[in-house]
Design an enzyme around this catalytic site. Structure first.
Site, mmCIF file in Angstrom:
data_model
loop_
_atom_site.group_PDB
_atom_site.id
_atom_site.type_symbol
_atom_site.label_atom_id
_atom_site.label_comp_id
_atom_site.label_asym_id
_atom_site.label_seq_id
_atom_site.Cartn_x
_atom_site.Cartn_y
_atom_site.Cartn_z
ATOM 1 N N SER A 146 0.861 -1.185 0.000
ATOM 2 C CA SER A 146 0.000 0.000 0.000
ATOM 3 C C SER A 146 0.900 1.239 0.000
ATOM 4 C CB SER A 146 -0.877 0.007 1.251
ATOM 5 O OG SER A 146 -0.056 0.114 2.404
ATOM 6 N N ASP A 196 -1.250 -1.725 -3.810
ATOM 7 C CA ASP A 196 -2.560 -1.949 -3.195
ATOM 8 C C ASP A 196 -3.209 -0.593 -2.868
ATOM 9 O OD1 ASP A 196 -4.632 -3.451 -2.048
ATOM 10 O OD2 ASP A 196 -3.661 -3.492 -0.064
ATOM 11 N N GLU A 233 -11.629 -0.589 -8.445
ATOM 12 C CA GLU A 233 -12.615 -1.004 -7.434
ATOM 13 C C GLU A 233 -13.939 -0.289 -7.658
ATOM 14 O OE1 GLU A 233 -11.319 -1.400 -3.357
ATOM 15 O OE2 GLU A 233 -13.263 -0.826 -2.557
ATOM 16 N N ASN A 271 -7.037 -10.899 -1.219
ATOM 17 C CA ASN A 271 -6.092 -10.053 -0.485
ATOM 18 C C ASN A 271 -6.018 -10.423 0.987
ATOM 19 O OD1 ASN A 271 -5.810 -8.643 -2.830
ATOM 20 N ND2 ASN A 271 -6.652 -6.721 -2.044
#
Ligand code: TD3
Ligand code: ZN
Length: 310
Positions: free
Chosen positions: A50, A83, A135, A255
């Site tokens: 991330s 991410d 997403e 994930n």
């Protein structure tokens, strides 16, 4: 082999009905544990970081450690993924640094804005041979940098998913079907909307589907944390059976971060509990690394079905 994109592993996952695990990394021990597990299981694997993990570990350190892993295990397909990319700039930085996959998380925006920012990232990524995860829909709970209240949780709309993929050209799609980030996913019974997954799969059968917030919050690890001085009451995740069901029902990427954090913490806590005089980091990080490896192996072999799919 060099880093790969997720294209081939996802094709195989959809054809053969398994999911590839995507595990969050932020230090050497976690990276080693994951690739050791992938090697033992002979499984493809996605390492993901991330933006806050990149801030913590620093991008060059991450890439060099991943490079070392590739040299150690040349026969395991490894993808390096951003991410929850928060904006175009972060995606571009990761693409330029050698990531083979990025996520642009536009789920915080309205539909049209999500389409626009995703398209912008897709255009740049594809020009560099990098793939893009987008997403649609909102997860409840706490993402690393994003905080979405449970009331805002919104399942993915299947007809919107079809339009979204067509208009953005994204390579894979993260959907909201009831999972959430962190250690507190469900108050009562765990429940996922497999009916929505099925409908989405029916409309976009060739688009790999991604499940975020998919840690099991492994009860043994929570108990171990609590037994050795921790205090993590009421934690609850997605049971293995549901993740297995997802793996054979068209989910290509699962994930996992929270379970790795729990494994690391449980391993370290036990050493400190058993030997309060311990102060050699190798002494408490070695069992922690081993526990992460066993956790990842279990998922690959018993839950996601990715073993021997390298
Ligand atoms: O994107 N991630 C990892 C970052 C979230 C912070 O934990 C996930 O979807 C994994 O979610 P989980 O279930 O491991 O918290
Ligand atoms: Zn996530």
């Amino acid at each position: 082999m060099p880093l790969v994109t997720t294209t081939e592993m996802f094709k195989k996952s959809m054809k053969e009905g398994f999911a590839v695990g995507a595990f969050n990394v932020n230090n050497m021990e976690i990276i080693q544990a994951i690739v050791d597990a992938a090697h033992d299981a002979n499984s493809p694997v996605i390492l993901q970081a991330s933006s806050s993990a990149i801030k913590y570990a620093r991008i060059n350190y991450l890439m060099k450690m991943v490079e070392a892993a590739l040299e150690e295990y040349p026969s395991i397909p490894v993808a390096m993924h951003l991410d929850h990319g928060p904006d175009f700039e972060t995606c571009r930085m990761c693409i330029d640094a050698g990531f083979t996959s990025v996520m642009i998380d536009g789920s915080k925006y309205d539909f049209e804005e999500n389409v626009a920012i995703t398209k912008q990232v897709v255009d740049y990524a594809h020009s560099k041979g990098v793939v893009v995860e987008a997403e649609l829909g909102k997860l409840a709970g706490i993402e690393d940098d994003v905080n979405v209240s449970a009331a805002d949780a919104m399942y993915t709309d299947p007809s919107q998913a079809e339009e979204f993929v067509r208009r953005t050209g994204c390579d894979s799609l993260a959907i909201a079907i009831g999972t959430s980030h962190g250690a507190y996913k469900f108050k009562g019974e765990a429940k996922l909307r497999f009916d929505i997954l099925k409908e989405i799969k029916g409309r976009i059968p060739d688009t790999p589907i991604v499940l975020h917030g998919a840690s099991t919050v492994i009860p043994e690890l929570v108990e171990m944390c609590n037994q050795y001085g921790g205090n993590i009451p009421g934690a609850k995740g997605v049971p293995d059976e549901m993740l297995h069901e997802a793996s054979i029902s068209g989910v290509s990427k699962i994930n996992v971060d929270t379970d790795l954090r729990l494994a690391m913490t449980a391993g370290i806590r036990k050493v400190f509990h058993d030997d309060p005089s311990a102060f050699d980091p190798r002494k408490y990080l070695t069992p922690a690394r081993e526990l992460i490896k066993e956790t990842v192996k279990h998922k690959m072999i018993d839950v996601f079905g990715s073993s021997n799919k390298a």
